[in-house]
Design a protein around this motif. Structure first.
Motif, mmCIF file in Angstrom:
data_model
loop_
_atom_site.group_PDB
_atom_site.id
_atom_site.type_symbol
_atom_site.label_atom_id
_atom_site.label_comp_id
_atom_site.label_asym_id
_atom_site.label_seq_id
_atom_site.Cartn_x
_atom_site.Cartn_y
_atom_site.Cartn_z
ATOM 1 N N LEU A 1 0.840 -1.195 0.000
ATOM 2 C CA LEU A 1 0.000 0.000 0.000
ATOM 3 C C LEU A 1 0.874 1.243 0.000
ATOM 4 O O LEU A 1 1.646 1.476 0.928
ATOM 5 C CB LEU A 1 -0.920 -0.018 1.218
ATOM 6 C CG LEU A 1 -1.806 -1.280 1.278
ATOM 7 C CD1 LEU A 1 -2.502 -1.386 2.612
ATOM 8 C CD2 LEU A 1 -2.803 -1.266 0.135
ATOM 9 N N HIS A 2 0.744 2.017 -1.070
ATOM 10 C CA HIS A 2 1.610 3.182 -1.260
ATOM 11 C C HIS A 2 0.767 4.455 -1.251
ATOM 12 O O HIS A 2 -0.461 4.425 -1.135
ATOM 13 C CB HIS A 2 2.368 3.025 -2.577
ATOM 14 C CG HIS A 2 3.595 3.883 -2.682
ATOM 15 N ND1 HIS A 2 4.083 4.653 -1.647
ATOM 16 C CD2 HIS A 2 4.453 4.090 -3.728
ATOM 17 C CE1 HIS A 2 5.171 5.288 -2.035
ATOM 18 N NE2 HIS A 2 5.416 4.957 -3.296
ATOM 19 N N VAL A 3 1.432 5.585 -1.440
ATOM 20 C CA VAL A 3 0.741 6.868 -1.411
ATOM 21 C C VAL A 3 -0.201 7.013 -2.601
ATOM 22 O O VAL A 3 -1.130 7.833 -2.569
ATOM 23 C CB VAL A 3 1.773 8.019 -1.365
ATOM 24 C CG1 VAL A 3 2.488 8.186 -2.704
ATOM 25 C CG2 VAL A 3 1.137 9.320 -0.907
ATOM 26 N N VAL A 4 0.010 6.239 -3.657
ATOM 27 C CA VAL A 4 -0.872 6.281 -4.823
ATOM 28 C C VAL A 4 -2.119 5.418 -4.633
ATOM 29 O O VAL A 4 -3.012 5.433 -5.489
ATOM 30 C CB VAL A 4 -0.134 5.838 -6.100
ATOM 31 C CG1 VAL A 4 0.853 6.905 -6.544
ATOM 32 C CG2 VAL A 4 0.573 4.504 -5.893
ATOM 33 N N ASN A 5 -2.181 4.675 -3.538
ATOM 34 C CA ASN A 5 -3.369 3.871 -3.253
ATOM 35 C C ASN A 5 -4.369 4.664 -2.422
ATOM 36 O O ASN A 5 -4.046 5.703 -1.849
ATOM 37 C CB ASN A 5 -2.988 2.580 -2.531
ATOM 38 C CG ASN A 5 -2.204 1.632 -3.421
ATOM 39 O OD1 ASN A 5 -1.039 1.319 -3.162
ATOM 40 N ND2 ASN A 5 -2.840 1.188 -4.488
ATOM 41 N N THR A 6 -5.595 4.148 -2.381
ATOM 42 C CA THR A 6 -6.680 4.835 -1.687
ATOM 43 C C THR A 6 -7.411 3.869 -0.763
ATOM 44 O O THR A 6 -7.227 2.644 -0.844
ATOM 45 C CB THR A 6 -7.696 5.391 -2.696
ATOM 46 O OG1 THR A 6 -8.293 4.278 -3.399
ATOM 47 C CG2 THR A 6 -7.037 6.335 -3.682
ATOM 48 N N ALA A 7 -8.254 4.432 0.097
ATOM 49 C CA ALA A 7 -9.089 3.597 0.963
ATOM 50 C C ALA A 7 -9.998 2.708 0.124
ATOM 51 O O ALA A 7 -10.282 1.563 0.493
ATOM 52 C CB ALA A 7 -9.914 4.485 1.896
ATOM 53 N N ALA A 8 -10.443 3.217 -1.028
ATOM 54 C CA ALA A 8 -11.298 2.414 -1.913
ATOM 55 C C ALA A 8 -10.549 1.198 -2.453
ATOM 56 O O ALA A 8 -11.139 0.137 -2.651
ATOM 57 C CB ALA A 8 -11.817 3.280 -3.054
ATOM 58 N N ASP A 9 -9.247 1.335 -2.692
ATOM 59 C CA ASP A 9 -8.440 0.192 -3.128
ATOM 60 C C ASP A 9 -8.444 -0.888 -2.047
ATOM 61 O O ASP A 9 -8.623 -2.076 -2.322
ATOM 62 C CB ASP A 9 -6.994 0.614 -3.396
ATOM 63 C CG ASP A 9 -6.855 1.510 -4.610
ATOM 64 O OD1 ASP A 9 -7.771 1.528 -5.458
ATOM 65 O OD2 ASP A 9 -5.816 2.187 -4.718
ATOM 66 N N VAL A 10 -8.204 -0.460 -0.817
ATOM 67 C CA VAL A 10 -8.183 -1.400 0.302
ATOM 68 C C VAL A 10 -9.530 -2.095 0.440
ATOM 69 O O VAL A 10 -9.616 -3.317 0.602
ATOM 70 C CB VAL A 10 -7.815 -0.675 1.613
ATOM 71 C CG1 VAL A 10 -7.963 -1.618 2.806
ATOM 72 C CG2 VAL A 10 -6.394 -0.136 1.541
ATOM 73 N N ASP A 11 -10.600 -1.327 0.367
ATOM 74 C CA ASP A 11 -11.941 -1.894 0.518
ATOM 75 C C ASP A 11 -12.245 -2.897 -0.596
ATOM 76 O O ASP A 11 -12.886 -3.928 -0.356
ATOM 77 C CB ASP A 11 -12.984 -0.783 0.528
ATOM 78 C CG ASP A 11 -12.847 0.134 1.732
ATOM 79 O OD1 ASP A 11 -12.147 -0.251 2.691
ATOM 80 O OD2 ASP A 11 -13.412 1.248 1.698
ATOM 81 N N ARG A 12 -11.789 -2.592 -1.800
ATOM 82 C CA ARG A 12 -12.010 -3.519 -2.910
ATOM 83 C C ARG A 12 -11.243 -4.817 -2.701
ATOM 84 O O ARG A 12 -11.752 -5.907 -2.999
ATOM 85 C CB ARG A 12 -11.570 -2.860 -4.216
ATOM 86 C CG ARG A 12 -11.822 -3.689 -5.477
ATOM 87 C CD ARG A 12 -13.291 -3.927 -5.705
ATOM 88 N NE ARG A 12 -13.537 -4.519 -7.019
ATOM 89 C CZ ARG A 12 -14.695 -5.051 -7.393
ATOM 90 N NH1 ARG A 12 -15.733 -5.054 -6.569
ATOM 91 N NH2 ARG A 12 -14.826 -5.551 -8.615
ATOM 92 N N LEU A 13 -10.024 -4.733 -2.194
ATOM 93 C CA LEU A 13 -9.245 -5.924 -1.893
ATOM 94 C C LEU A 13 -9.946 -6.779 -0.842
ATOM 95 O O LEU A 13 -10.086 -8.001 -1.014
ATOM 96 C CB LEU A 13 -7.854 -5.527 -1.393
ATOM 97 C CG LEU A 13 -6.983 -6.633 -0.782
ATOM 98 C CD1 LEU A 13 -6.740 -7.760 -1.774
ATOM 99 C CD2 LEU A 13 -5.669 -6.050 -0.281
ATOM 100 N N VAL A 14 -10.394 -6.150 0.220
ATOM 101 C CA VAL A 14 -11.072 -6.896 1.298
ATOM 102 C C VAL A 14 -12.369 -7.524 0.768
ATOM 103 O O VAL A 14 -12.693 -8.669 1.069
ATOM 104 C CB VAL A 14 -11.373 -5.973 2.494
ATOM 105 C CG1 VAL A 14 -12.237 -6.704 3.530
ATOM 106 C CG2 VAL A 14 -10.071 -5.495 3.122
ATOM 107 N N GLU A 15 -13.090 -6.785 -0.057
ATOM 108 C CA GLU A 15 -14.313 -7.315 -0.657
ATOM 109 C C GLU A 15 -14.002 -8.578 -1.443
ATOM 110 O O GLU A 15 -14.711 -9.587 -1.328
ATOM 111 C CB GLU A 15 -14.929 -6.253 -1.577
ATOM 112 C CG GLU A 15 -16.173 -6.721 -2.311
ATOM 113 C CD GLU A 15 -16.677 -5.706 -3.327
ATOM 114 O OE1 GLU A 15 -17.628 -6.022 -4.071
ATOM 115 O OE2 GLU A 15 -16.092 -4.603 -3.417
#
Length: 374
Positions: free
Chosen positions: A353-367
């Motif tokens: 997880l880098h500065v170019v990632n977002t909370a939405a990226d994390v949520d999509r991964l968990v989903e």
């Protein structure tokens, strides 16, 4: 530049939610464009202007200065290499080895920090492997292992667990035992603020193609000024010496003696541009953003599946899954998420997880993980 602007400059995010920077960071357009523009200038224009060699040597100097400033080092303490592995090998082959000499590493090292010592082991050296647990080094075993060792090599950030080792303390203990210390820092630049002089290591190897979001081929090696001149590189070329035409050559002072000859300048220009780009965001901004996203992910992973610290130390988060290869493929094909399996930890995948990632990226991964049943 803010994180949103940087993300928009990375073409990879037009197609996927990329979370594999710990392996290779996708470059922003300005980084690649700078490398392309320089290559065109060097090949098309320099021949009729300043000349390809003067342009090249000026550029080597400029890039070395940028890297030195970024790392808190002197320009004479920096050598431009091709990769972290390249830097480690240049140090490994610059030391004089005899059968029975002891080398210390941890059991968490990337192959780049394993293979050079395995080769020396075949030649009669002893390799001592310090055990770890959950990404934590056994400090008592470490102190015992470094006694009478010639060299100690370890990673600042473990590539498999994402733990940040106590580098300064480990360096001090190894130095107290009389060992040369080489740190694999490839997961640090562009990820966390770094002043290499604070670690006190003799040498630090890294590269720009991960968290700095540079291109492949832009590596760098720090060698502390008090030890550099005692090292005799195994390879030598016109960039290694003071006067290439002298009958009796003299190696350059400091780390530049580890540079060899004609190398492609485009990756170095990309490295320089990548450093300038990440600095425009701000390393404090990067680090806080990374840790915030890592905490968001760690909080949503069941305890029995989280292999990295519950309180993340880095942007590397490793998760136990039932079938890593299938999970990675499904996440990409069905959810547009790019992560990677970790072969050294059976049954695991890793998100970077880098500065170019977002909370939405994390949520999509968990989903994706939840819907595929982990």
């Amino acid at each position: 530049m803010d994180p949103t602007d940087l993300r928009e400059a990375v073409p990879a995010f037009e197609d996927v939610r990329y979370m594999n920077t710990g392996a290779s960071g996708p470059s922003p357009r300005p980084v690649v464009e700078a490398a392309q523009a320089f290559l065109a200038r060097h090949e098309y224009d320099a021949a009729s202007e300043e000349g390809p060699y003067p342009l090249a040597f000026d550029t080597y100097e400029e890039v070395r200065a940028t890297v030195a400033d970024f790392l808190g080092a002197a320009e004479t303490e920096i050598a431009l290499t091709q990769s972290t592995s390249d830097g480690i090998n240049r140090v490994a082959t610059a030391l004089e080895w005899e059968p029975g000499d002891a080398i210390v590493r941890t059991d968490l090292e990337h192959p780049a920090g394993v293979l050079p010592w395995s080769r020396l082991e075949r030649r009669g050296c002893e390799v001592r492997v310090v055990p770890t647990e959950d990404g934590r080094i056994d400090r008592e075993a470490y102190r015992e292992a470094v006694q009478d060792a010639k060299l100690v090599c370890f990673s600042a950030i473990t590539w498999n667990y994402g733990t940040f080792l106590p580098v300064e303390e480990l360096v001090e203990e190894a130095h107290d035992a009389g060992a040369f210390v080489l740190v694999d820092a490839v997961q640090v630049p562009g990820h966390s603020p770094l002043d290499v002089t604070e670690w006190g290591a003799d040498a630090v190897a890294a590269a720009g193609h991960k968290w700095l979001l540079g291109t492949w081929g832009g590596g760098f090696l720090y060698v502390e000024e008090s030890v550099a001149d005692d090292l005799e590189p195994a390879a030598i070329g016109y960039r290694s010496v003071e006067d290439p035409g002298a009958a009796d050559y003299a190696l350059k002072r400091g780390a530049p003696r580890f540079e060899i000859g004609t190398t492609n300048l485009a990756p170095y220009v990309a490295l320089q541009t990548a450093i300038e780009t990440i600095e425009s965001v701000g390393m404090d901004v990067v680090e806080s953003h990374v840790l915030r996203l890592a905490a968001r992910l760690a909080d949503r992973v069941p305890d029995e599946r989280l292999l990295s610290p519950a309180d993340p130390e880095t942007g590397l988060v490793t998760i136990r899954v039932d079938d890593p290869e299938e999970t990675v493929e499904t996440l990409k094909e069905e959810y547009g998420v790019v992560v990677r399996p970790i072969p050294s930890l059976d049954g695991s995948i890793r998100a970077s997880l880098h500065v170019v990632n977002t909370a939405a990226d994390v949520d999509r991964l968990v989903e994706g993980l939840e819907e595929t049943g982990w």
